[in-house]
Design a protein around this motif. Sequence first.
Motif, PDB file in Angstrom:
ATOM      1  N   ALA A 171      89.217  -9.398  85.279  1.00 29.76           N
ATOM      2  CA  ALA A 171      87.956  -8.663  85.161  1.00 29.76           C
ATOM      3  C   ALA A 171      88.138  -7.202  85.566  1.00 29.76           C
ATOM      4  O   ALA A 171      87.573  -6.290  84.940  1.00 29.76           O
ATOM      5  N   ASP A 172      88.920  -6.969  86.618  1.00 26.44           N
ATOM      6  CA  ASP A 172      89.231  -5.589  87.026  1.00 26.44           C
ATOM      7  C   ASP A 172      89.951  -4.859  85.892  1.00 26.44           C
ATOM      8  O   ASP A 172      89.671  -3.683  85.613  1.00 26.44           O
ATOM      9  N   CYS A 173      90.889  -5.552  85.259  1.00 25.55           N
ATOM     10  CA  CYS A 173      91.652  -4.950  84.159  1.00 25.55           C
ATOM     11  C   CYS A 173      90.724  -4.556  83.012  1.00 25.55           C
ATOM     12  O   CYS A 173      90.839  -3.451  82.451  1.00 25.55           O
ATOM     13  N   GLU A 174      89.818  -5.440  82.648  1.00 27.45           N
ATOM     14  CA  GLU A 174      88.921  -5.170  81.523  1.00 27.45           C
ATOM     15  C   GLU A 174      87.975  -4.012  81.831  1.00 27.45           C
ATOM     16  O   GLU A 174      87.693  -3.184  80.954  1.00 27.45           O
ATOM     17  N   ALA A 175      87.496  -3.935  83.064  1.00 22.86           N
ATOM     18  CA  ALA A 175      86.618  -2.826  83.443  1.00 22.86           C
ATOM     19  C   ALA A 175      87.385  -1.504  83.395  1.00 22.86           C
ATOM     20  O   ALA A 175      86.861  -0.470  82.950  1.00 22.86           O
ATOM     21  N   TYR A 176      88.633  -1.526  83.851  1.00 23.84           N
ATOM     22  CA  TYR A 176      89.491  -0.337  83.817  1.00 23.84           C
ATOM     23  C   TYR A 176      89.712   0.114  82.377  1.00 23.84           C
ATOM     24  O   TYR A 176      89.610   1.302  82.044  1.00 23.84           O
ATOM     25  N   GLN A 177      90.007  -0.833  81.501  1.00 21.74           N
ATOM     26  CA  GLN A 177      90.236  -0.515  80.092  1.00 21.74           C
ATOM     27  C   GLN A 177      89.012   0.119  79.454  1.00 21.74           C
ATOM     28  O   GLN A 177      89.117   1.133  78.751  1.00 21.74           O
ATOM     29  N   LYS A 178      87.860  -0.464  79.681  1.00 19.48           N
ATOM     30  CA  LYS A 178      86.634   0.071  79.068  1.00 19.48           C
ATOM     31  C   LYS A 178      86.346   1.482  79.550  1.00 19.48           C
ATOM     32  O   LYS A 178      86.002   2.368  78.755  1.00 19.48           O
ATOM     33  N   ARG A 179      86.499   1.704  80.846  1.00 21.45           N
ATOM     34  CA  ARG A 179      86.235   3.044  81.397  1.00 21.45           C
ATOM     35  C   ARG A 179      87.152   4.082  80.776  1.00 21.45           C
ATOM     36  O   ARG A 179      86.707   5.175  80.388  1.00 21.45           O
ATOM     37  N   LEU A 180      88.431   3.754  80.629  1.00 17.71           N
ATOM     38  CA  LEU A 180      89.376   4.726  80.078  1.00 17.71           C
ATOM     39  C   LEU A 180      89.188   4.928  78.581  1.00 17.71           C
ATOM     40  O   LEU A 180      89.295   6.052  78.081  1.00 17.71           O
ATOM     41  N   LYS A 181      88.900   3.864  77.846  1.00 13.77           N
ATOM     42  CA  LYS A 181      88.661   4.016  76.407  1.00 13.77           C
ATOM     43  C   LYS A 181      87.443   4.895  76.145  1.00 13.77           C
ATOM     44  O   LYS A 181      87.463   5.758  75.255  1.00 13.77           O
ATOM     45  N   ASP A 182      86.387   4.676  76.900  1.00 14.21           N
ATOM     46  CA  ASP A 182      85.183   5.497  76.729  1.00 14.21           C
ATOM     47  C   ASP A 182      85.486   6.960  77.039  1.00 14.21           C
ATOM     48  O   ASP A 182      85.052   7.870  76.315  1.00 14.21           O
ATOM     49  N   PHE A 183      86.236   7.195  78.096  1.00 18.63           N
ATOM     50  CA  PHE A 183      86.622   8.561  78.461  1.00 18.63           C
ATOM     51  C   PHE A 183      87.472   9.189  77.373  1.00 18.63           C
ATOM     52  O   PHE A 183      87.237  10.338  76.963  1.00 18.63           O
ATOM     53  N   PHE A 184      88.454   8.461  76.886  1.00 18.98           N
ATOM     54  CA  PHE A 184      89.379   8.952  75.869  1.00 18.98           C
ATOM     55  C   PHE A 184      88.616   9.390  74.619  1.00 18.98           C
ATOM     56  O   PHE A 184      88.793  10.509  74.110  1.00 18.98           O
ATOM     57  N   ARG A 185      87.746   8.521  74.109  1.00 20.75           N
ATOM     58  CA  ARG A 185      86.979   8.860  72.913  1.00 20.75           C
ATOM     59  C   ARG A 185      86.121  10.102  73.136  1.00 20.75           C
ATOM     60  O   ARG A 185      86.019  10.980  72.267  1.00 20.75           O
ATOM     61  N   THR A 186      85.494  10.177  74.302  1.00 18.27           N
ATOM     62  CA  THR A 186      84.627  11.321  74.600  1.00 18.27           C
ATOM     63  C   THR A 186      85.415  12.613  74.647  1.00 18.27           C
ATOM     64  O   THR A 186      84.987  13.642  74.084  1.00 18.27           O
ATOM     65  N   GLN A 187      86.563  12.590  75.284  1.00 16.65           N
ATOM     66  CA  GLN A 187      87.331  13.817  75.500  1.00 16.65           C
ATOM     67  C   GLN A 187      87.909  14.394  74.222  1.00 16.65           C
ATOM     68  O   GLN A 187      88.149  15.607  74.138  1.00 16.65           O
ATOM     69  N   ILE A 188      88.148  13.565  73.234  1.00 21.76           N
ATOM     70  CA  ILE A 188      88.662  14.111  71.968  1.00 21.76           C
ATOM     71  C   ILE A 188      87.533  14.454  71.004  1.00 21.76           C
ATOM     72  O   ILE A 188      87.778  14.914  69.895  1.00 21.76           O
ATOM     73  N   GLY A 189      86.281  14.222  71.440  1.00 21.86           N
ATOM     74  CA  GLY A 189      85.148  14.609  70.616  1.00 21.86           C
ATOM     75  C   GLY A 189      84.573  13.494  69.770  1.00 21.86           C
ATOM     76  O   GLY A 189      83.735  13.743  68.891  1.00 21.86           O
ATOM     77  N   GLY A 190      84.994  12.245  70.036  1.00 21.27           N
ATOM     78  CA  GLY A 190      84.484  11.131  69.244  1.00 21.27           C
ATOM     79  C   GLY A 190      85.021  11.158  67.823  1.00 21.27           C
ATOM     80  O   GLY A 190      85.850  11.997  67.455  1.00 21.27           O
ATOM     81  N   PHE A 191      84.554  10.230  67.016  1.00 22.59           N
ATOM     82  CA  PHE A 191      85.011  10.130  65.632  1.00 22.59           C
ATOM     83  C   PHE A 191      83.841  10.271  64.664  1.00 22.59           C
ATOM     84  O   PHE A 191      82.723   9.874  64.973  1.00 22.59           O
ATOM     85  N   PRO A 192      84.097  10.843  63.493  1.00 24.09           N
ATOM     86  CA  PRO A 192      83.023  10.987  62.502  1.00 24.09           C
ATOM     87  C   PRO A 192      82.735   9.669  61.802  1.00 24.09           C
ATOM     88  O   PRO A 192      83.437   8.672  62.012  1.00 24.09           O
ATOM     89  N   GLU A 193      81.735   9.661  60.951  1.00 25.24           N
ATOM     90  CA  GLU A 193      81.460   8.491  60.123  1.00 25.24           C
ATOM     91  C   GLU A 193      82.542   8.371  59.052  1.00 25.24           C
ATOM     92  O   GLU A 193      83.070   9.364  58.559  1.00 25.24           O
ATOM     93  N   ARG A 194      82.849   7.151  58.717  1.00 25.92           N
ATOM     94  CA  ARG A 194      83.826   6.928  57.645  1.00 25.92           C
ATOM     95  C   ARG A 194      83.233   7.327  56.301  1.00 25.92           C
ATOM     96  O   ARG A 194      82.079   7.025  56.001  1.00 25.92           O
ATOM     97  N   THR A 195      84.031   8.009  55.514  1.00 27.46           N
ATOM     98  CA  THR A 195      83.639   8.427  54.169  1.00 27.46           C
ATOM     99  C   THR A 195      84.610   7.792  53.174  1.00 27.46           C
ATOM    100  O   THR A 195      85.668   7.283  53.563  1.00 27.46           O
ATOM    101  N   PRO A 196      84.295   7.793  51.889  1.00 31.75           N
ATOM    102  CA  PRO A 196      85.184   7.146  50.908  1.00 31.75           C
ATOM    103  C   PRO A 196      86.602   7.707  50.953  1.00 31.75           C
ATOM    104  O   PRO A 196      86.806   8.924  51.046  1.00 31.75           O
TER     105      PRO A 196
END
Length: 701
Positions: free
Chosen positions: A68-93
């Motif tokens: 459970a500690d591992c999963e909480a750590y993973q979620k916190r870092l993934k959320d941070f990572f996505r935020t710091q690079i500016g997130g991702f746009p919507e998928r287009t064709p």
Amino acid sequence: MNRLLLLTLFGFLSVVSPIANAAEDLTVLPALEGAAAESGLVYQALQKRAHEAFAKRKETYENIKTPADCEAYQKRLKDFFRTQIGGFPERTPLNPRVIGKLKGDGFRVENVIYESWPGHHVTANLYLPTTPPPYPGVLVPCGHSHNGKASAAYQRACILLAKNGMAALCYDPIGQGERYQVLSEQPNEFFQGGSRYRPPHPRVQYYCTAEHTLFSVSSIPLGSNAARYRIWDGMRSIDYLVSRPEIDAKRIGCTGNSGGGTLTSYIMALDDRVQAAAPVCYSTMYRYLIDFNGPQDGEQNIFGQLAYGMDIADYTLMRAPKPTLICAGTLDSTFKIDGTWELFREAKRFYTRMGYAERVDIIEADAPHGFTIKLREGSARWMNRWLLNKENPIFEVEDQPVFTDEELQCSQSGQILLDAGERSLFAVNDELNQGLAEERAALWNSTDLSVAREKVREVSGILPLDSLPRPEIEEAGKISREDYQIQKLIITPDHGVPLPALLFLPETRKGALVLYLHGGGKHLEADAGAGIERLVKQGDVVLAVDVRCIGETSRLNNRRIGWSHGLLGPNYHECALAYLLGESMVKLRAEDVLVAARFLSDYQSEKKSQPVVLTAIGETSVSALHAAALEPGLFSKVNLSQMIASWGDVVKTPETQNQLINTVHGALKVYDLPNLIQLAGAEKVRVTQPASVTAKLASQE
């Protein structure tokens, strides 16, 4: 104590006899020796902060005990990572097209094109087995090869996978192969004539690491960097893989070398479709980069990651317990093997905590940096195990034949940017900024200036003046000239980097207090008869200071400037390390400006503090403007010369010169430079000789 010291100095210097100008030495700091001479004082101070961050992260890691500690750590870092690079746009064709087909011995290849952004294409080669489908699909991001996907090592890695029942998609990253984003108007001879790097097209100007970082310079003011676009290319490439009827979408792998190892690490951490991963010649702990070679190019540095506690090991931890193979070379001089083993041990313990110790492993080839044969074989076997559920040994054919660059070409011209209708990523960034410009205008038209000022402070991270401790002051010598004296001072703020300064004191003070900041160093305009003397002769007291990475504090002889062709200035490593710590050089310098201005403002104990005239030229001007905007009461006038007009120009211009040092992460979400003039007080700000974002440093001309 500072006021009393300067009052005493003022009285003492007025009776010192002049000395000959010919004997003058305007240097203040003693010569550096040893490690300080190699890395510079500014880098050393940032390096110390990085080590403090490493220790803090290690403590956090050791407190992870349960799944459970591992999963909480993973979620916190993934959320941070996505935020710091500016997130991702919507998928287009994707709008994919097969451009051509090739036949090999036991495999076949399709040259394909698809869009990762509307109007912006990825050029790729899809290697397919000759056996009946469906196949697992393995994404192969390229390392820093000039010809991208056509590099022999990457071809051989893909061929090995295809000949063993797995499809492999190898694509050109931006700034490589057929996807260079900075092209000359005419055929370019820069890399010809036996140069180390031969370009894949005569219009290519710079090596790929320079292009990647130039694109980060464009992206940082928008709150992202090149990593966002590189990762998105990889994710869209997986989209293309799984769209193919021959590919089993539930069996996706990823492996790549060096810069491709970086992208493998990023993609495997953020895209849950990657079931098996094998990053090659990248996995080490950040400490080994910071202490030896310094931060790498643009996409390899995530804003604030060290301060937050995200190290390179965390890209493997984020994907646990999915199978991951760490591939390394004993003789890798960039990504140190000792750091690789430290990373692997962290990963092994983390996977063990989650109950799947066997799903992470390491192979080490007795070889230098590169996707060498043992690592190609090892990654293919790993994919074979986890995607095909087979354990048979895999060996590469000796001297496996490869295709020519021309045979693997996807674009009409050899550079997709030259094909009709292609849109560069700089144009994509410019469009994003145009949208933000409308939001900024609405914000500044409807917001009280005091509220806007706090928003600027929040984004820039610049501390309030009251939060900045007063510096230590040390005398370092004196110079006497006709009608005035010069005091050499070492101003040391709490960050520990000594700032050399020259205090010009007229015999009769009847003018202003002037803080003089020259981007080329405090010594410029300090000679007899030059600009500062003219101010002093009219009775002004002038303090000329080298803020961080200026003059005596600049690492002018940075041995690694070559890879960027000087486009990023001599202090790239300082900027990059500050960025990793969640700060900008603009912030660091602005705080130096504030400390120096306050020091000058109140140096005479018998008088009330008085506002300072702030004069900044060239590279110091953006930081000086921030200081004036956030603490307007400290300054009576603000004279800015040779300053860029807008970060919008930085965003849309492919070939900027020394602009990384002027960027603030995410600033354009809230403000641009003209907004700062409004905060400082337009009536007291004077801007002259505006600078182009493509203007070279004087040392480059």
